[in-house]
Write a protein that holds these residues in place. Structure first.
Motif, PDB file in Angstrom:
ATOM      1  N   UNK A   7       0.882  -1.233  -0.045  1.00 16.95           N
ATOM      2  CA  UNK A   7      -0.135  -0.107   0.121  1.00 16.95           C
ATOM      3  C   UNK A   7       0.900   1.412  -0.005  1.00 16.95           C
ATOM      4  N   UNK A   8       1.883   1.083   0.881  1.00 11.88           N
ATOM      5  CA  UNK A   8       2.631   2.373   0.836  1.00 11.88           C
ATOM      6  C   UNK A   8       3.394   2.810  -0.203  1.00 11.88           C
ATOM      7  N   UNK A   9       3.836   1.751  -1.060  1.00 11.48           N
ATOM      8  CA  UNK A   9       4.598   1.732  -2.153  1.00 11.48           C
ATOM      9  C   UNK A   9       3.791   2.091  -3.670  1.00 11.48           C
ATOM     10  N   UNK A  10       2.580   1.806  -3.494  1.00 17.56           N
ATOM     11  CA  UNK A  10       1.790   1.568  -4.642  1.00 17.56           C
ATOM     12  C   UNK A  10       1.824   3.064  -5.500  1.00 17.56           C
ATOM     13  N   UNK A  11       1.664   2.929  -6.610  1.00 20.27           N
ATOM     14  CA  UNK A  11       1.501   4.350  -7.415  1.00 20.27           C
ATOM     15  C   UNK A  11       0.257   4.510  -7.864  1.00 20.27           C
ATOM     16  N   UNK A  12      -0.418   5.483  -7.721  1.00 25.18           N
ATOM     17  CA  UNK A  12      -1.687   5.856  -7.808  1.00 25.18           C
ATOM     18  C   UNK A  12      -1.942   6.551  -9.065  1.00 25.18           C
ATOM     19  N   UNK A  13      -2.669   5.849 -10.118  1.00 25.14           N
ATOM     20  CA  UNK A  13      -2.876   6.536 -11.385  1.00 25.14           C
ATOM     21  C   UNK A  13      -4.210   7.315 -11.615  1.00 25.14           C
ATOM     22  N   UNK A  53       2.592   5.571  -2.713  1.00 27.12           N
ATOM     23  CA  UNK A  53       4.099   5.829  -2.892  1.00 27.12           C
ATOM     24  C   UNK A  53       4.354   7.002  -3.760  1.00 27.12           C
ATOM     25  N   UNK A  54       3.483   7.003  -4.724  1.00 22.00           N
ATOM     26  CA  UNK A  54       3.541   8.359  -5.561  1.00 22.00           C
ATOM     27  C   UNK A  54       2.029   8.536  -6.444  1.00 22.00           C
ATOM     28  N   UNK A  55       2.009   9.464  -7.015  1.00 21.48           N
ATOM     29  CA  UNK A  55       1.023   9.799  -7.667  1.00 21.48           C
ATOM     30  C   UNK A  55       1.152  10.265  -9.147  1.00 21.48           C
ATOM     31  N   UNK A  56       0.646   9.372 -10.157  1.00 23.05           N
ATOM     32  CA  UNK A  56       0.595   9.839 -11.675  1.00 23.05           C
ATOM     33  C   UNK A  56      -0.704  10.214 -12.100  1.00 23.05           C
ATOM     34  N   UNK A  57      -0.651  11.519 -12.322  1.00 31.44           N
ATOM     35  CA  UNK A  57      -1.971  12.143 -13.064  1.00 31.44           C
ATOM     36  C   UNK A  57      -1.784  12.649 -14.377  1.00 31.44           C
ATOM     37  N   UNK A  58      -2.739  12.561 -15.249  1.00 32.96           N
ATOM     38  CA  UNK A  58      -2.660  13.196 -16.704  1.00 32.96           C
ATOM     39  C   UNK A  58      -3.336  14.665 -16.077  1.00 32.96           C
ATOM     40  N   UNK A  59      -2.780  15.497 -16.788  1.00 29.00           N
ATOM     41  CA  UNK A  59      -2.848  16.980 -16.395  1.00 29.00           C
ATOM     42  C   UNK A  59      -4.479  17.461 -16.665  1.00 29.00           C
ATOM     43  N   UNK A  60      -5.149  16.783 -17.811  1.00 27.74           N
ATOM     44  CA  UNK A  60      -6.648  16.921 -17.826  1.00 27.74           C
ATOM     45  C   UNK A  60      -7.566  15.964 -16.902  1.00 27.74           C
ATOM     46  N   UNK A  61      -6.834  15.442 -16.111  1.00 24.56           N
ATOM     47  CA  UNK A  61      -7.680  14.590 -15.054  1.00 24.56           C
ATOM     48  C   UNK A  61      -8.080  15.342 -13.825  1.00 24.56           C
ATOM     49  N   UNK A  83       4.335  13.950  -0.342  1.00 29.12           N
ATOM     50  CA  UNK A  83       3.872  12.693  -1.685  1.00 29.12           C
ATOM     51  C   UNK A  83       4.434  13.287  -3.046  1.00 29.12           C
ATOM     52  N   UNK A  84       5.120  12.457  -3.659  1.00 29.34           N
ATOM     53  CA  UNK A  84       5.606  12.683  -4.838  1.00 29.34           C
ATOM     54  C   UNK A  84       4.482  12.691  -6.174  1.00 29.34           C
ATOM     55  N   UNK A  85       4.467  13.696  -6.785  1.00 33.10           N
ATOM     56  CA  UNK A  85       3.157  13.754  -7.901  1.00 33.10           C
ATOM     57  C   UNK A  85       3.996  13.742  -9.313  1.00 33.10           C
TER      58      UNK A  85
END
Ligand code: ADP
Length: 375
Positions: A7-13, A53-61, A83-85
């Protein structure tokens, strides 16, 4: 089900088109990085609560509102966390709208921008870097937790030891006095001398454990900001406890008007009592003089307590605030070396500062700052 560290290391997309999200998660999967797709900003926030662990987002999201909600969440992170984005931005020339969006996203703090088209290796490398940074944060948290635990154990130990030692020590003091009174006449000179040592030792231990107890108690201050208190009242209480020493030393005192501060009265009283008590104790041959004043500086008050006593060599100016640190033997001046450590502790708790300016033979001025009351 994820284990704690997964959980702590998953990347949320979070990507508005399912295809984007899938591609990103496949890219990460091929680099052995666990990822989870969030279907909406609300779901992202919820998953962040559970750990990531980190968040990855598309700008338009992310709409402007989503960004401000995320910023609020980020502010509530504990001190160790950041939290890193990673934001995937749209392709094309920078224009006013994209510049504004980029600026909005900056409030996320720890943010990296990747411009489309992004190569899979670039995505994987950026995520690895973000997770590495996140692992460091976890390491800091672990160390902080260990330190806090050790500190609290030590605190508890010092409290219990000083508390539980009080009674046996008092017994030694009382019975050695009784022994002297009732059976003093059957002891020879050496016997009486030994008994005096026992009594003196017990009295000294009594003073030590009492001061140690006061030291451990000085740390137990609740986090909430205390109600404003009148410093004059705290000073009067300190002076009344020192009445005997004041009378005996014939100290000449002058103090200006003192302010209202945000502090527990008992703590301010203890500060005054220890500092004034020392000013009297470490007096020189001259008639002791003491002046207490205060001045406002920004959001705090600066108090100063000046004496014309024996003074302190520059090399000891910091050391004297340490626990059990004394510059004199007990035969010269009685003491435990705990008084200034208590002052330091109290002031630290209120995020203030305490220091001394002094020269041997020229008196000392102790300064401390504490937050102002009344706005
Ligand atoms: P104690 O007075 O019990 O020794 P403190 O922690 O209150 O312990 O003070 C530490 C040391 O700092 C003292 O032993 C003394 O040498 C020095 N000191 C403190 N206050 C003064 C002062 N006003 N003038 C000169 N020396 C001082």
């Amino acid at each position: 089900m994820y284990s704690h560290s997964d959980l702590e290391l998953r990347v949320l997309i979070l990507a508005p088109t399912g295809r984007d999200a899938l591609l990103l998660s496949q890219t990460l999967a091929s680099s052995n990085i666990g990822a989870q797709i969030c279907s909406s900003p609300a779901e992202l926030m919820q998953m962040l609560e559970e750990g990531g662990g980190a968040v990855m987002v598309a700008e338009e999201g992310l709409s402007s509102e989503d960004v401000s909600n995320l910023a609020i969440w980020l502010m509530s992170q504990p001190a160790w966390a950041d939290m890193p984005f990673i934001v995937i931005t749209s392709r094309g020339r920078a224009n006013a709208a994209t510049a504004q969006k980029a600026q909005e996203l900056q409030v996320l703090g720890n943010v990296t921008f990747l411009e489309r088209p992004v190569r899979p290796e670039t995505v994987a490398a950026a995520v690895r870097t973000a997770l590495r940074a996140r692992m460091r944060q976890y390491e800091i948290r672990r160390r902080q937790e260990t330190l806090a635990r050790v500190n609290s154990d030590l605190e508890q130990f010092a409290y219990s030891a000083s508390h539980d030692l009080q009674e046996p020590i008092r017994n030694i003091a009382i019975y050695s006095e009784l022994l002297n009174r009732r059976y003093g006449n059957v002891l020879d000179e050496r016997g009486k001398e030994f008994l005096d040592y026992v009594n003196e030792g017990a009295r000294r231990m009594e003073a030590l454990v009492q001061d140690l107890l006061a030291y451990t108690k000085a740390a137990s201050i609740a986090d909430e900001v205390p109600e404003p208190v009148d410093a004059e009242k705290a000073l009067q209480a300190a002076l009344s406890n020192l009445a005997e020493a004041i009378r005996q030393s014939d100290v000449q005192m002058n103090f200006g008007k003192l302010p209202v501060v945000r502090m527990r009265e008992v703590h301010l009283q203890q500060l005054f009592q220890n500092l004034i008590g020392n000013a009297i104790k470490y007096r020189s041959q001259e008639r002791p003089q003491l002046s207490i004043s205060s001045e406002r500086s920004d959001s705090s008050w600066l108090f100063s307590i000046r004496d014309n006593g024996i003074g302190i060599s520059p090399e000891y100016k910091e050391k004297i605030f340490g626990l059990f640190k004394r510059l004199h033997g007990n035969d010269q001046y009685e003491g435990t070396g705990i008084g200034l450590a208590i002052c330091q502790r109290i002031v630290d708790r209120y995020r203030g500062r305490i220091w001394v300016e002094s020269e041997p033979g020229k008196g000392s001025t102790f300064f401390f700052t504490i937050p102002a009351g009344g706005g």
